[in-house]
Design a protein around this motif. Structure first.
Motif, PDB file in Angstrom:
ATOM      1  N   LYS A 143       0.672  -1.274  -0.078  1.00 54.67           N
ATOM      2  CA  LYS A 143      -0.089   0.149   0.168  1.00 54.67           C
ATOM      3  C   LYS A 143       0.907   1.183  -0.116  1.00 54.67           C
ATOM      4  CE  LYS A 143      -3.828  -2.256   0.813  1.00 54.67           C
ATOM      5  NZ  LYS A 143      -3.502  -3.606   1.465  1.00 54.67           N
ATOM      6  N   SER A 144       0.348   2.525  -0.390  1.00 55.20           N
ATOM      7  CA  SER A 144       1.167   3.726  -0.505  1.00 55.20           C
ATOM      8  C   SER A 144       0.826   4.221   0.967  1.00 55.20           C
ATOM      9  CB  SER A 144       0.501   4.509  -1.386  1.00 55.20           C
ATOM     10  OG  SER A 144       0.883   5.794  -1.400  1.00 55.20           O
ATOM     11  N   LYS A 145       1.941   4.719   1.239  1.00 57.77           N
ATOM     12  CA  LYS A 145       2.379   5.493   2.573  1.00 57.77           C
ATOM     13  C   LYS A 145       1.668   6.697   2.284  1.00 57.77           C
ATOM     14  CE  LYS A 145       6.049   7.702   4.371  1.00 57.77           C
ATOM     15  NZ  LYS A 145       7.279   7.557   4.852  1.00 57.77           N
ATOM     16  N   ILE A 146       1.922   7.530   1.439  1.00 52.64           N
ATOM     17  CA  ILE A 146       1.373   8.773   1.079  1.00 52.64           C
ATOM     18  C   ILE A 146      -0.228   8.777   1.023  1.00 52.64           C
ATOM     19  CG2 ILE A 146       1.155  10.902  -0.312  1.00 52.64           C
ATOM     20  CD1 ILE A 146       3.985  10.243   0.915  1.00 52.64           C
ATOM     21  N   ALA A 147      -0.978   7.662   0.494  1.00 55.52           N
ATOM     22  CA  ALA A 147      -2.299   7.712   0.408  1.00 55.52           C
ATOM     23  C   ALA A 147      -2.963   7.227   1.788  1.00 55.52           C
ATOM     24  CB  ALA A 147      -2.495   6.620  -0.629  1.00 55.52           C
TER      25      ALA A 147
ATOM     26  N   GLY B  74      -1.593   7.968   4.646  1.00 48.72           N
ATOM     27  CA  GLY B  74      -1.438   9.298   5.743  1.00 48.72           C
ATOM     28  C   GLY B  74      -2.383  10.159   5.313  1.00 48.72           C
ATOM     29  N   LEU B  75      -2.543  10.337   3.861  1.00 47.93           N
ATOM     30  CA  LEU B  75      -3.456  11.614   3.486  1.00 47.93           C
ATOM     31  C   LEU B  75      -5.003  11.051   3.780  1.00 47.93           C
ATOM     32  CD1 LEU B  75      -2.048  12.906   0.111  1.00 47.93           C
ATOM     33  CD2 LEU B  75      -2.016  13.861   2.463  1.00 47.93           C
ATOM     34  N   LEU B  76      -5.307   9.809   3.802  1.00 41.47           N
ATOM     35  CA  LEU B  76      -6.779   9.415   4.013  1.00 41.47           C
ATOM     36  C   LEU B  76      -6.880   9.674   5.476  1.00 41.47           C
ATOM     37  CD1 LEU B  76      -7.029   6.100   1.936  1.00 41.47           C
ATOM     38  CD2 LEU B  76      -8.242   8.281   1.679  1.00 41.47           C
ATOM     39  N   GLY B  77      -5.945   9.393   6.404  1.00 45.33           N
ATOM     40  CA  GLY B  77      -5.946   9.667   7.699  1.00 45.33           C
ATOM     41  C   GLY B  77      -6.176  11.050   7.976  1.00 45.33           C
ATOM     42  N   LEU B  78      -5.340  11.801   7.434  1.00 48.54           N
ATOM     43  CA  LEU B  78      -5.518  13.339   7.846  1.00 48.54           C
ATOM     44  C   LEU B  78      -6.964  14.001   7.648  1.00 48.54           C
ATOM     45  CD1 LEU B  78      -2.128  14.572   6.703  1.00 48.54           C
ATOM     46  CD2 LEU B  78      -2.856  13.984   8.926  1.00 48.54           C
ATOM     47  N   PHE B  79      -7.466  13.387   6.340  1.00 48.48           N
ATOM     48  CA  PHE B  79      -8.663  13.995   6.105  1.00 48.48           C
ATOM     49  C   PHE B  79      -9.940  13.420   6.140  1.00 48.48           C
ATOM     50  CE2 PHE B  79      -5.548  15.844   3.021  1.00 48.48           C
ATOM     51  CZ  PHE B  79      -5.661  17.085   2.857  1.00 48.48           C
ATOM     52  N   PHE B  80      -9.728  12.029   6.366  1.00 48.98           N
ATOM     53  CA  PHE B  80     -10.926  11.220   6.637  1.00 48.98           C
ATOM     54  C   PHE B  80     -10.896  10.227   7.610  1.00 48.98           C
ATOM     55  CE2 PHE B  80     -10.883  11.810   2.125  1.00 48.98           C
ATOM     56  CZ  PHE B  80     -11.808  12.577   1.907  1.00 48.98           C
ATOM     57  N   GLY B  81      -9.524  10.434   8.661  1.00 49.99           N
ATOM     58  CA  GLY B  81      -9.419   9.529   9.729  1.00 49.99           C
ATOM     59  C   GLY B  81     -10.435   9.436  10.707  1.00 49.99           C
ATOM     60  N   SER B  82     -11.273  10.468  10.834  1.00 45.31           N
ATOM     61  CA  SER B  82     -12.217  10.047  11.818  1.00 45.31           C
ATOM     62  C   SER B  82     -13.143   9.158  11.596  1.00 45.31           C
ATOM     63  CB  SER B  82     -13.077  11.503  12.016  1.00 45.31           C
ATOM     64  OG  SER B  82     -13.622  12.168  11.006  1.00 45.31           O
ATOM     65  N   TRP B  83     -13.391   8.898  10.135  1.00 49.14           N
ATOM     66  CA  TRP B  83     -14.114   7.737   9.589  1.00 49.14           C
ATOM     67  C   TRP B  83     -13.369   6.523   9.347  1.00 49.14           C
ATOM     68  CZ3 TRP B  83     -18.622   9.019  10.953  1.00 49.14           C
ATOM     69  CH2 TRP B  83     -18.994  10.352  11.129  1.00 49.14           C
ATOM     70  N   GLY B  84     -11.895   6.543   9.620  1.00 46.91           N
ATOM     71  CA  GLY B  84     -11.293   5.230   9.801  1.00 46.91           C
ATOM     72  C   GLY B  84     -11.043   4.772   8.365  1.00 46.91           C
ATOM     73  N   VAL B  85     -11.112   5.737   7.466  1.00 50.84           N
ATOM     74  CA  VAL B  85     -10.774   5.337   6.089  1.00 50.84           C
ATOM     75  C   VAL B  85      -9.444   4.871   5.740  1.00 50.84           C
ATOM     76  CG1 VAL B  85     -10.826   6.440   3.455  1.00 50.84           C
ATOM     77  CG2 VAL B  85     -12.437   6.983   5.132  1.00 50.84           C
ATOM     78  N   HIS B  86      -8.411   5.445   6.457  1.00 51.85           N
ATOM     79  CA  HIS B  86      -7.111   4.709   5.976  1.00 51.85           C
ATOM     80  C   HIS B  86      -6.931   3.552   6.589  1.00 51.85           C
ATOM     81  CE1 HIS B  86      -7.414   6.528  10.237  1.00 51.85           C
ATOM     82  NE2 HIS B  86      -6.305   6.056  10.599  1.00 51.85           N
ATOM     83  N   ASN B  87      -7.552   3.044   7.620  1.00 47.54           N
ATOM     84  CA  ASN B  87      -7.639   1.666   8.377  1.00 47.54           C
ATOM     85  C   ASN B  87      -8.277   1.018   7.281  1.00 47.54           C
ATOM     86  OD1 ASN B  87      -5.956   1.949  10.629  1.00 47.54           O
ATOM     87  ND2 ASN B  87      -7.472   3.081  11.690  1.00 47.54           N
TER      88      ASN B  87
ATOM     89  N   TYR C 125      -8.416   1.163   4.342  1.00 44.32           N
ATOM     90  CA  TYR C 125      -7.212   1.087   3.135  1.00 44.32           C
ATOM     91  C   TYR C 125      -6.148   0.083   3.311  1.00 44.32           C
ATOM     92  CZ  TYR C 125      -3.569   2.673  -0.119  1.00 44.32           C
ATOM     93  OH  TYR C 125      -2.804   2.778  -1.028  1.00 44.32           O
ATOM     94  N   LEU C 126      -5.620   0.120   4.642  1.00 41.89           N
ATOM     95  CA  LEU C 126      -4.415  -0.682   5.003  1.00 41.89           C
ATOM     96  C   LEU C 126      -5.102  -1.977   5.581  1.00 41.89           C
ATOM     97  CD1 LEU C 126      -2.603   1.987   7.256  1.00 41.89           C
ATOM     98  CD2 LEU C 126      -2.017   1.145   4.775  1.00 41.89           C
ATOM     99  N   GLY C 127      -6.556  -2.364   5.740  1.00 41.63           N
ATOM    100  CA  GLY C 127      -7.002  -3.585   6.205  1.00 41.63           C
ATOM    101  C   GLY C 127      -7.303  -3.726   7.338  1.00 41.63           C
ATOM    102  N   TYR C 128      -6.907  -2.632   8.253  1.00 46.63           N
ATOM    103  CA  TYR C 128      -7.254  -2.641   9.545  1.00 46.63           C
ATOM    104  C   TYR C 128      -8.725  -2.493   9.920  1.00 46.63           C
ATOM    105  CZ  TYR C 128      -2.183  -2.185  10.735  1.00 46.63           C
ATOM    106  OH  TYR C 128      -0.860  -2.129  10.933  1.00 46.63           O
ATOM    107  N   THR C 129      -9.703  -3.630   9.617  1.00 52.51           N
ATOM    108  CA  THR C 129     -10.935  -3.264   9.371  1.00 52.51           C
ATOM    109  C   THR C 129     -11.673  -2.938  10.834  1.00 52.51           C
ATOM    110  OG1 THR C 129     -11.018  -4.734   7.375  1.00 52.51           O
ATOM    111  CG2 THR C 129     -13.289  -4.185   8.542  1.00 52.51           C
TER     112      THR C 129
END
Ligand SMILES: [Zn+2]
Length: 128
Positions: free
Chosen positions: A59-63, A65-78, A80-84
């Motif tokens: 997975k892309s670190k940048i993608a 990280g940015l998902l976490g910054l902008f949509f982190g409250s909705w767990g989007v980065h997790n 993405y990374l598989g931490y469902t």
């Protein structure tokens, strides 16, 4: 002169066309060169990359990280990374705290970009 399976490393009979151990076809002309082409990981040279992780896409670190910054409250980065499970927990907490717990996902976005979180749920290192 012995040949070895390019996939599992087992010693092969001189005139066999398949590895008896794992079933990988052998190339009698050139076992080392051509069989490694196309496995998709030849450019990856981290020695700690294990066999299981080898099967997964990085997975892309940048993608993430940015998902976490902008949509982190909705767990989007997790997601993405598989931490469902963690992602669902973040959504629930965000709803129950009227968004206050969203700072958790935001911080994780920073940690991902800073390299503190550097593997996905399968243990595959994130790529830059
Ligand atoms: Zn084999």
């Amino acid at each position: 002169m012995s040949k070895f399976c390019a996939n599992c490393g087992k010693e092969l009979e001189e005139n066999t066309s398949f590895c008896p151990n794992c079933g990988t076809p052998t190339n009698p002309e050139d076992v080392t060169e051509s069989t490694f082409v196309g496995n998709g990981n030849s450019s990856y040279n981290n020695a700690s990359f294990n066999q299981t992780a080898n099967m997964s896409e990085q997975k892309s670190k940048i993608a993430a990280g940015l998902l976490g910054l902008f949509f982190g409250s909705w767990g989007v980065h997790n997601f993405y990374l598989g931490y469902t499970n963690k992602a669902i927990l973040q959504i629930v907490l965000t709803i129950f705290t009227c968004g206050i717990a969203g700072i958790w996902g935001f911080i994780e976005g920073i940690l991902i970009l800073a390299g503190s979180i550097n593997v996905d749920a399968n243990g595959v290192p994130l790529k830059d």
